[in-house]
Design a protein around this motif. Structure first.
Motif, PDB file in Angstrom:
ATOM      1  N   PHE A  78       0.846  -1.182   0.000  1.00 18.83           N
ATOM      2  CA  PHE A  78       0.000   0.000   0.000  1.00 18.83           C
ATOM      3  C   PHE A  78       0.879   1.229   0.000  1.00 18.83           C
ATOM      4  O   PHE A  78       2.073   1.122  -0.290  1.00 18.83           O
ATOM      5  N   HIS A  79       0.322   2.414   0.280  1.00 23.86           N
ATOM      6  CA  HIS A  79       1.105   3.626   0.024  1.00 23.86           C
ATOM      7  C   HIS A  79       1.541   4.389   1.264  1.00 23.86           C
ATOM      8  O   HIS A  79       2.336   5.313   1.164  1.00 23.86           O
ATOM      9  N   PHE A  80       1.053   4.059   2.445  1.00 24.83           N
ATOM     10  CA  PHE A  80       1.625   4.639   3.660  1.00 24.83           C
ATOM     11  C   PHE A  80       1.331   3.709   4.834  1.00 24.83           C
ATOM     12  O   PHE A  80       0.349   2.994   4.851  1.00 24.83           O
ATOM     13  N   SER A  81       2.241   3.706   5.801  1.00 23.75           N
ATOM     14  CA  SER A  81       2.152   2.787   6.945  1.00 23.75           C
ATOM     15  C   SER A  81       1.408   3.475   8.080  1.00 23.75           C
ATOM     16  O   SER A  81       2.003   4.185   8.878  1.00 23.75           O
ATOM     17  N   GLN A  82       0.119   3.276   8.148  1.00 22.45           N
ATOM     18  CA  GLN A  82      -0.659   3.830   9.243  1.00 22.45           C
ATOM     19  C   GLN A  82      -1.658   2.773   9.717  1.00 22.45           C
ATOM     20  O   GLN A  82      -2.374   2.180   8.920  1.00 22.45           O
ATOM     21  N   LEU A  83      -1.676   2.544  11.027  1.00 22.90           N
ATOM     22  CA  LEU A  83      -2.582   1.561  11.610  1.00 22.90           C
ATOM     23  C   LEU A  83      -3.593   2.236  12.517  1.00 22.90           C
ATOM     24  O   LEU A  83      -4.169   1.616  13.401  1.00 22.90           O
ATOM     25  N   GLY A  84      -3.814   3.532  12.290  1.00 21.40           N
ATOM     26  CA  GLY A  84      -4.730   4.290  13.119  1.00 21.40           C
ATOM     27  C   GLY A  84      -4.030   5.479  13.726  1.00 21.40           C
ATOM     28  O   GLY A  84      -2.876   5.799  13.405  1.00 21.40           O
ATOM     29  N   THR A  85      -4.716   6.157  14.625  1.00 20.19           N
ATOM     30  CA  THR A  85      -4.124   7.298  15.327  1.00 20.19           C
ATOM     31  C   THR A  85      -3.103   6.793  16.347  1.00 20.19           C
ATOM     32  O   THR A  85      -3.326   5.795  17.030  1.00 20.19           O
ATOM     33  N   LEU A  86      -1.994   7.502  16.430  1.00 23.06           N
ATOM     34  CA  LEU A  86      -0.927   7.133  17.352  1.00 23.06           C
ATOM     35  C   LEU A  86      -0.668   8.298  18.299  1.00 23.06           C
ATOM     36  O   LEU A  86      -0.463   9.433  17.869  1.00 23.06           O
ATOM     37  N   PHE A  87      -0.699   8.007  19.602  1.00 22.00           N
ATOM     38  CA  PHE A  87      -0.446   9.015  20.633  1.00 22.00           C
ATOM     39  C   PHE A  87       0.937   8.773  21.231  1.00 22.00           C
ATOM     40  O   PHE A  87       1.247   7.662  21.665  1.00 22.00           O
ATOM     41  N   ASN A  88       1.761   9.817  21.243  1.00 21.44           N
ATOM     42  CA  ASN A  88       3.110   9.713  21.800  1.00 21.44           C
ATOM     43  C   ASN A  88       3.358  10.838  22.798  1.00 21.44           C
ATOM     44  O   ASN A  88       2.947  11.984  22.581  1.00 21.44           O
ATOM     45  N   LEU A  89       4.031  10.508  23.881  1.00 22.73           N
ATOM     46  CA  LEU A  89       4.416  11.496  24.880  1.00 22.73           C
ATOM     47  C   LEU A  89       5.890  11.301  25.188  1.00 22.73           C
ATOM     48  O   LEU A  89       6.349  10.179  25.404  1.00 22.73           O
ATOM     49  N   SER A  90       6.649  12.405  25.197  1.00 23.60           N
ATOM     50  CA  SER A  90       8.067  12.308  25.543  1.00 23.60           C
ATOM     51  C   SER A  90       8.443  13.409  26.520  1.00 23.60           C
ATOM     52  O   SER A  90       7.948  14.544  26.426  1.00 23.60           O
ATOM     53  N   LEU A  91       9.299  13.045  27.456  1.00 29.72           N
ATOM     54  CA  LEU A  91       9.857  13.981  28.424  1.00 29.72           C
ATOM     55  C   LEU A  91      11.324  14.151  28.097  1.00 29.72           C
ATOM     56  O   LEU A  91      12.088  13.173  28.085  1.00 29.72           O
TER      57      LEU A  91
END
Length: 939
Positions: free
Chosen positions: A922-935
């Protein structure tokens, strides 16, 4: 060879001058010290950087001119005139004319004065994407760069193919601090984008170790050698001895899976009274499985596996996804990297960098359902896999566990004497991938001689009879070692450059490289009789260690005809031990108008790409899905095998290319600029992994005999099969420092549009394949080469700074991609036609629709040392969507018949297992919304 020897001899013939030390401090207009200011001795590669207090030290000749550059400030040039101390105040203003190290082998230039299209990405722009790995961060920053996770995992779970300008990963050269990075050991053989390719694994590079990335979007074989047909990516490592960060990351998808956790530390220190530095990075991370299986179709399963439809329906009623696991595999990684340098004396600086990465990936084959691997055929599976709720047999799921080790290191020294700049270095690197298959079995009938040991003494005695015993099936192990692959190289470089005057500089040098590719033998049970179900091991006759060496030399001349008119030319010769010589050249130019507000640039070059050792020597049994037939076992033969000689398959030769680029740069004012670049790339004798060549209708050719002797359904191999042409346009525009409220807004727009990406001329088929009425390149292959990456891609970003907050909104538009999946030809029988009337071409195509993925990043500077970054990637949960496109009247008829359309759907999704992305990709690697938090904590 005499000329080459004379050329190398001249690298050692120059005398040296003494230098002096210049120290000082760089301030802004408010009198505050500026850390990280670049100081370059004009006309050389000699440079330094200010420390946290704005202080610097640099060794220069007494009549040198120093160039001071910093993002957001006007560049200054100051003549040394024997001064030992120079303090400088930089005035806020234009964007930094960054010193670019890639693109010329004479002396470096700024981004605005180079004659080539170069993207420069600072580290903070990569980390702001919120992407877990470096390659995925580039996907959302560079329009001409594409990488997609494949729908089918096994060995490919360790490397996602990437490419610039739709040219495949093997045609982009990767450098680390200007030195060649080793290739991955993996040869990509899935029927998906990147098929038949290999390249350096950039996903293993820790993002937090990167200072900036320079991407040269132009052919550069003349400067750097093989693999640079599409361009060069130079990864510059952090070199600060005083600044450091500790980062804690965590994330999860909107589906509640794919959890991530990671910790990274980057720090540095000075060595010996500020004569040297080292900067190190440690990165540990884990990403859990994210599973997105499809709903499996009953009728398609019944037909493919010749199973009773009621048995299939009963199983799928309980397990609609057929217990398939399809998505992003579980991965764990540990990454270590160090970068350093030391001034031995006034004239000599040594430098080094080294990295080691360990990565483990756990992925899965397709679930072996009870109507696929039946108890009638394999009665012992009841004992092997009692997986049901009541310990009944309901099938089994083979696992694929890969262990990757990747390392690289460089040591070298630089010196400047008599106006000559010398850089001598040694680089080594390697990549190994070893595999384990668990929860599987060898279901083949293979017998070995034994005897009925009536006396129970282990010795054949009179009266005891020899009898055959079956090695596998009920005696099979369920865990296998199928072997793996290794690659390593050693590279020696000598580079010399000199500014002959204020207008002319030259560079020349040599490179000697050795490469070794090793195929590791699997255990006997993994390959014997057909091997482990799902992934057969490497047989002894297909294993071994293979190597080669090559020697190259180049000469580069850069001349400012006037202060506005630049001409740069390079020639290069390479001599390979296994296929001979290559000679390539490049000519580029740049002209500036209107007080540097308008720049015209162009280049023309020839290039080459040597076949990799992987492509020359890989040979093995290959499991693959064949539309309408399920999983089949094919043979993959190499070009130096006896089978290749019997079939008349020629040995591989180098690809050759011609690359033309023309561009325009406009700088309206200090805040607004844009560039437009056109490119046209012709590649001759392009190396491709052939489609599966099956038996002939006659059934009595050498091809048929090889298939019969080895119990194979088909054969594939590498061949210089096609000429191709790729053309398109790149656009980059920026508008900075827009005052809104009490903050500043910056807007950027970049895009890539492909005009042409197609085969040029006929396929060059070996005669036996031609006589069999087949071709090494079919519609599926052509789609993977030319249309399986977005036709256009654009990135619209906005960055707003206000107080302690920074907001970044990024919109990435992925244009349509088109596939010609296997099985979508000869569909006449689905609509009552006559298959004999088919021309063998595809009746239907698969097109993925244009989509926009939106990412948001919020950065809050809680204190001087602590910042919190929250990323929401793919805010609107955009997923790939595809539809059929009719290509023939038969295709029209299929789309007008719901039952025929359903059958076609099953052909491209393995009966619905891969309904979201199709089996080919397919044309882009997305499996849904991704939430990331970094300190992020500053050390």
């Amino acid at each position: 060879m005499k000329k080459l020897t004379l050329f190398v001899f001249t690298l050692y013939t120059h005398l040296f001058f003494a230098q002096q030390t210049v120290t000082g401090t760089v301030y802004d207009s408010n009198g505050s010290p500026l850390p990280g200011v670049n100081i370059i001795e004009k006309g050389t590669q000699n440079g330094s950087t200010t420390d946290f207090d704005g202080k610097y030290t640099i060794e220069v000749v007494s009549d040198a001119t120093l160039v001071y550059t910093y993002i957001g400030f006007e560049t200054q040039e100051i003549a040394v005139n024997s001064q030992s101390s120079i303090n400088v105040t930089l005035v806020s203003g234009s964007q930094l004319d960054e010193i670019i190290l890639v693109g010329s082998r004479a002396l470096p230039r700024s981004n605005t004065t180079t004659s080539l299209p170069i993207d420069v990405l600072p580290a903070k722009e990569l980390t702001a994407t919120g992407q877990i790995t470096f390659d995925k961060a580039l996907q959302y920053k560079i329009p001409s760069f594409n990488t997609v996770q494949t729908p089918v995992n096994d060995a490919t779970s360790l490397l996602d193919p990437y490419e610039i300008r739709n040219m495949g990963p093997s045609r982009t050269l990767i450098l680390i601090n200007g030195k060649r990075k080793n290739l991955s050991a993996l040869l990509y053989t899935q029927t998906s984008p990147g098929r038949g390719e290999t390249g350096a694994d950039i996903s293993v590079i820790p993002t937090d170790a990167i200072k900036r990335v320079e991407i040269l979007r132009d052919g550069a074989s003349a400067q750097y050698g093989s693999d640079a047909i599409a361009g060069v990516m130079n990864i510059i490592l952090k070199d600060s001895p005083d600044e450091g960060t500790a980062i804690l990351r965590t994330g999860i998808t909107s589906e509640g899976d794919g959890e991530t956790i990671g910790i990274s530390i980057n720090n540095g220190s000075t060595i010996g009274d500020n004569k040297g530095f080292f900067n190190y990075t440690l990165d540990f991370s884990k990403v859990n499985l994210a599973n997105r299986p499809g709903t499996v179709d009953t009728l398609g399963e019944s037909v493919d596996f010749e199973a009773n439809i009621n048995d299939v329906q009963n199983f799928l009623n309980q397990y609609p996804d057929a217990l398939n696991i399809n998505g992003s595999p579980e991965t764990s990684s540990a990454k270590f990297l160090v970068n350093g340098g030391y001034d031995i004396n006034e004239n000599i600086q040594i430098y080094m960098n080294a990295a080691y990465v360990y990565k483990k990936a756990n992925s899965f084959a397709n679930f072996r359902t009870p109507y696929w691997r039946t108890l009638d055929d394999f009665p012992y599976l009841q004992d092997f896999f009692p997986n049901g709720p009541n310990r009944e047999y309901i099938g089994y799921l083979p696992t694929f566990e890969g262990n990757l080790n990747d390392y690289n290191g460089t040591i070298g020294f630089k010196t400047q004497k008599n106006g000559w700049n010398y850089d001598v270095s040694y680089t080594t690197g390697g990549n190994s991938q070893e595999y384990t298959v668990n929860n599987s079995q060898n279901g083949n009938s293979v017998f070995a001689p034994s005897f009925d040991d009536a006396n129970n003494n282990g010795i054949p005695d009179p009266g005891e009879n020899f009898i055959p015993i079956e090695l596998y099936r009920e005696n099979s192990p369920i865990s296998f070692d199928p072997g793996g692959t290794k690659f390593r190289h050693s590279v020696g470089n000598i580079d010399i450059a000199k500014a002959l005057s204020d207008y002319v500089s030259i560079g020349f040098g040599a490179e000697f490289r050795t490469e070794t590719f090793e195929i590791l033998e699997g255990d006997l049970a993994s390959y014997d009789g057909g091997g482990a179900d799902s992934f057969a091991g490497n047989r002894p006759e297909n294993s071994g260690k293979f190597n080669r060496y090559n020697f190259g030399g180049y000469f580069d001349l850069s001349a400012d005809i006037t202060k506005d008119f630049l001409v740069n030319g390079t020639i290069r010769v390479e001599d390979y031990s296994d296929f001979g010589e290559a000679f390539v050249w490049k000519l580029s130019s740049r002209y500036k108008f209107l007080d540097d507000r308008l720049t015209l640039r162009a280049s023309v070059s020839t290039g080459f790409r040597a076949p990799t050792l992987h492509q020359i020597y890989t040979q093995r049994t290959q499991f693959s899905f064949v539309a309408g037939q399920g999983i089949q076992v094919g043979g993959f033969i190499n070009n130096v095998s006896p089978q290749a000689r019997i079939l008349g398959i020629p040995r591989l030769d180098a690809e050759e290319s011609t690359n033309i680029t023309a561009g325009l740069g406009v700088k309206i004012n200090k805040n607004i600029n844009f560039t437009v670049d056109y490119y046209n790339i012709q590649v001759d004798d392009r190396i491709v992994l052939s489609t599966e060549i099956g038996p002939t209708t006659q059934g009595n050719t050498a091809l048929d005999q090889i298939l019969q002797d080895n119990n194979l359904s088909d054969l594939s191999f590498f061949v210089n099969a096609i000429d191709t042409r790729t053309s398109g346009i790149d656009v980059v525009a920026n508008y900075r420092n827009i005052a809104i409220a009490n903050g500043n807004l910056g807007i950027s727009l970049s895009g890539n549009y492909t005009f042409q990406n197609e085969r040029d001329g006929n396929v060059k088929n070996p005669s036996l394949v031609q006589q069999a009425g087949q071709s090494v390149v079919n519609d599926t292959q052509e789609a993977l080469f030319f249309t399986s990456r977005p036709e256009f891609k654009a990135i619209l970003g906005a960055n707003y700074n206000i107080g302690k907050f920074n907001f970044a909104l990024n919109n990435t538009l992925f244009g349509p991609t088109k596939f010609r999946n296997q099985g979508l030809q000869d569909l006449e029988d689905l609509v009552g036609g006559n298959p004999a009337d088919s021309d063998g071409g595809s009746d239907l195509g698969v097109e993925f629709m244009t989509k926009v993925v939106t990412d948001l990043a919020i950065n809050f500077e809680a204190t001087d040392k602590l910042s919190v970054i929250f990323n929401v990637n793919n805010i609107f949960d955009v997923l790939p969507e595809w539809e059929f496109k009719s290509l023939t009247p038969t295709g029209d008829a299929v789309l007008n018949d719901p039952d025929a359309t359903k059958t076609a759907f099953n052909l491209v999704t393995f009966n619905g297992r891969y309904e979201q992305m199709s089996y080919d990709g397919f044309h882009f690697s997305q499996l849904g919304t991704l939430f990331n938090l970094s300190l992020n904590y500053k050390l």
